[in-house]
Design an enzyme around this catalytic site. Structure first.
Site, mmCIF file in Angstrom:
data_model
loop_
_atom_site.group_PDB
_atom_site.id
_atom_site.type_symbol
_atom_site.label_atom_id
_atom_site.label_comp_id
_atom_site.label_asym_id
_atom_site.label_seq_id
_atom_site.Cartn_x
_atom_site.Cartn_y
_atom_site.Cartn_z
ATOM 1 N N ARG A 8 -4.136 27.672 -4.063
ATOM 2 C CA ARG A 8 -3.788 27.066 -5.358
ATOM 3 C C ARG A 8 -3.165 28.072 -6.327
ATOM 4 N NH1 ARG A 8 -8.944 24.117 -7.405
ATOM 5 N NH2 ARG A 8 -9.867 25.961 -6.436
ATOM 6 N N ASN A 30 -7.281 20.594 -5.032
ATOM 7 C CA ASN A 30 -7.940 20.467 -3.729
ATOM 8 C C ASN A 30 -8.551 19.078 -3.604
ATOM 9 O OD1 ASN A 30 -7.462 23.084 -2.897
ATOM 10 N ND2 ASN A 30 -9.470 23.854 -3.481
#
EC number: 6.2.-.-
Length: 769
Positions: A27, A45
């Site tokens: 990320r 996520n």
């Protein structure tokens, strides 16, 4: 003009990324990439992977998608990226959103990996707040699989839940621009785990620096139990002959080689000869034990690898290892330590502290331990380079639980319970096959418990509830009994050697049928006999046995494996009849005729003398005839030493292929003649290897003549023999075959669960068409 306007116009795309993309810095990588390219949107996520929405210029989004795959973090593995267009939102800026939990969990857990260069630099930087902190890590390195208790992969579901982060660590953890953003094991000396030095009785050793104290004790000849990522090692100075001998004696490990950990490539090069591929494997972030050719002038203690010419080396992979080797070198020692699995003979590696003290206090003079719990034990992987690529002896830490794909999606989730020896299990969901870490030989309760606990853990981690189970045909294996006792709608028995060949077919995605050569020590056949030298035509769903090594009795069953002199006598009797005892060769002169008479009567009465076609047992017999050894400590020891003995040669002994039987009696007679002529054992060993090569190659030619197939798959424990494997691959390629071997799983029984799973998935697919 309109085309130019189209290329620069804005658009919005939703990208769904699957693979190992959580807990590996994915990320923050996406966040930084989006900012770099001037894109807005978000990343989050969820249970199936990572979702990204990006908005901006069309060309920038195209570049973003390309760089997403090309520049992904080192521990990530992207299996797929799908995209769909969305309406423009006019959103400004890019952000990281909170994780979303879905009903089905499809995310993958990263394996444990070696300390990255950035953390290593900080570890030895006296100005850094993590200077000499043995649990330094970031999103690019450190423990993963061994500390995860459940998913989603958050700190609260790892063994790091016992260590609340301090303000500084939490600031790193929540900063998307920091490489420790959402690194679940993130810690520092203020808030994280600590090391401790204990004596053999488990009492704390008062010292200012436990790691330096451990280095001093190792330098003085001590044996220490050292807690790593996946369990305990037993360590001693690799240059100290007495310490190595004492470790062998205490561990009751008389012959199996020990692995070494060395501080750097330069130290490795003083011990072994390495090529570029071996160097790359040794230095890879997975840090496997790599088998290398030992230098003739190697200064390491000879007891490390008795009877063989290779050493298993690995570089440090945990910060604690780096510090220990650094301090060991600082007090004037060569930074090379024996690092063998911390266990009693035949038991799994110890990983819980109380278990470690119970098992290892009689073996170790002290303990270098720590208070970060290990949730899942995981032994070191063992590898080497063969024919320009990796070959596994053991696939474990650094690789498990990263999945290997099947060539197609399994219609149902599958559990494959693997082999009795070198056990692994495998769980399949869709195309993904999750092969366990090395479990070991299922010979005792501790290993069987590790096997069942591991299955439960994998089922929970990967949200797999199998509806089919694949198992070996041997009715007495504990894992077979486990499989048959399960309440499951589909139970699929898979012949041992078919599973070996299927493992090659599946990992290479081979189409149609192949010629399979499966060679090992023991495998239960469909006729109730012990197979091990098989030529077959196979695909994933089935096989036809075309030829095999001629059957001989295995007098005493398992005892014939441990006492290969029995197989030497059996093969001599097959070649010469009962009169073989009159042969003038060293073996018959030393043969205990009374013992042989008893065995001979057992064979005549078919008492505990099953028939076998095992090529592994033939290697044992020839090793004994050449005086290598009459008894072994572990299966394959005589064959390994026979390979080490062999000289290069082009001479081939006569052999016969009689319909479906490969008859080695002419080879045995030729070996006896060479012995009587005084031909050296290294020459005979070389000729034997060359003859096995040619016989297997000619058997493949006959299989091609009858089947029209030209693809050959080689698998089974005998193909851990590098000399035989490389000779056979080269010979088959000369004969215009396309040759495939295991590259992602071991060719020994450690890869069997993957083959079983592939067979089960193929049969289920056929049933459901």
């Amino acid at each position: 003009m309109s085309e130019q306007h189209s290329n620069t116009s804005n658009e919005r795309q939703r990208l769904n990324v699957s693979g190992i993309v959580q807990g590996v810095g994915f990320r923050p990588f996406v966040y930084g990439l989006a900012l770099r390219l001037g894109l807005s949107g978000f990343v989050l996520n969820h249970s199936a992977g990572v979702t990204i929405e990006v908005e901006g210029e069309k060309q920038s989004i195209a570049l973003f998608q390309r760089l997403l795959a090309e520049e992904a973090p080192p521990l990530s593995r992207i299996d797929s990226i799908t995209s769909e267009p969305l309406e423009l939102s006019g959103e400004k800026g890019f952000s990281i959103h909170e994780s979303v939990q879905g009903a089905e969990r499809l995310t993958l857990i990263s394996p444990d990996t070696a300390t990255c260069p950035d953390c290593l630099k900080e570890l030895f930087d006296i100005t850094d707040r993590r200077y000499r902190y043995p649990f330094i890590n970031c999103t690019n390195c450190g423990p993963r699989f061994t500390i995860v208790e459940d998913v989603p992969y958050d700190r609260a579901k790892t063994t790091m839940k016992h260590f609340p982060m301090c303000k500084e660590c939490y600031a790193e953890y929540t900063n998307p621009a920091n490489r420790r953003f959402h690194a679940q094991p993130n810690a520092c000396p203020v808030c994280g785990p600590q090391v401790q030095m204990l004596d053999a009785a488990g009492q704390i050793v008062e010292t200012a620096d436990s790691i330096h104290e451990a280095a001093l004790q190792l330098a003085s000849g001590a044996i220490l139990a050292i807690k790593g990522l996946g369990g305990y090692h037993l360590a001693c100075d690799a240059y100290n002959f007495e310490a190595v001998s004492r470790l062998r004696e205490r561990k009751r490990r008389e012959a199996k080689p020990f692995a070494l950990m060395v501080s750097d490539f330069e130290t490795a090069a003083k011990l072994c000869v390495l090529d570029k591929d071996e160097e790359a494997l040794l230095k890879s972030y997975r840090r496997p034990v790599t088998l290398l050719q030992q230098r003739e002038d190697s200064p390491a203690a000879p007891g490390i690898a008795p009877g063989i010419q290779t050493l298993g080396l690995m570089l440090p992979y945990a910060p604690l290892h780096y510090l220990l080797l650094h301090d060991f070198a600082a007090i004037g020692r060569v930074p090379a330590l024996v690092m063998t699995s911390g266990n009693l003979s035949d038991e799994p590696i110890a990983y819980r502290d109380e278990e470690g003290f119970r098992q290892l206090s009689s073996l170790a003079d002290g303990f270098l331990t720590h208070n970060r719990p290990i949730h899942m034990r995981c032994d070191d992987p063992v590898t080497r380079i063969v024919a320009g690529d990796i070959q596994f002896f053991r696939r474990s830490r650094g690789y498990a639980p990263e999945p290997i794909n099947l060539p197609f999606e399994s219609p149902l989730p599958v559990l494959a319970v693997g082999a009795f020896l070198k056990n692994t299990f495998c769980l399949v969901k869709g195309k993904q096959a999750f092969i366990s870490h090395h479990i070991g030989d299922l010979e005792n309760l501790e290993t069987i418990t590790s096997f069942t606990e591991g299955i439960d853990h994998f089922k929970r981690l990967f949200d797999i509830e199998p509806q089919a189970v694949a198992y070996d045909l041997h009715p007495d294996f504990p894992n077979t009994r486990y499989a048959l006792a399960l309440e499951m709608p589909h139970k699929i028995g898979v012949q041992h050697h078919h599973a070996h060949i299927a493992s090659v077919i599946a990992e290479h995605g081979l189409e149609g049928k192949v010629i399979g050569v499966a060679a090992d020590g023991t495998g239960y056949g469909t006729d109730g006999k012990i197979w091990g030298g098989e030529i077959m035509v196979a695909n994933l769903s089935g096989f036809e046995r075309l030829a095999h090594l001629d059957y001989v009795p295995l007098p005493g069953g398992e005892q014939a494996v441990l006492q290969p002199w029995r197989m030497a006598a059996v093969y001599l009797q097959k070649a010469y009849g009962h009169e073989f005892t009159a042969l003038e060769i060293p073996f018959t002169r030393q043969l205990d005729l009374k013992k042989w008479e008893i065995l001979s009567k057992m064979i005549e009465r078919s008492l505990n003398s099953p028939q076998t076609s095992s090529l592994g047992r033939l290697f044992d017999a020839v090793a004994t005839l050449l005086g290598v050894r009459t008894e072994v400590i572990y299966e394959g020891q005589a064959a390994i030493e026979l390979e080490m003995l062999a000289e290069s040669t082009e001479t081939i002994y006569p052999f016969e292929i009689l319909a479906e039987r490969l008859d080695f009696s002419p080879v045995i007679r030729a070996i006896v003649e060479d012995l009587q002529k005084g031909v050296s054992s290294p020459q005979i060993a070389g000729r034997f290897h060359r003859t096995v090569t040619e016989m297997l190659a000619q058997a493949c030619v006959e299989a091609r003549n009858s089947s029209g197939l030209a693809q050959v798959a080689l698998s089974g424990g005998v193909f851990m023999n590098r000399l035989l494997l490389t000779q056979l691959m080269a010979r088959l390629e000369e004969l215009d075959f396309k040759v495939y071997i295991n590259r992602k799983v071991p060719p020994n029984d450690g890869g069997l669960s993957y083959g079983q799973a592939a067979v089960a998935a193929a049969r289920l697919k056929e049933r459901m068409i």
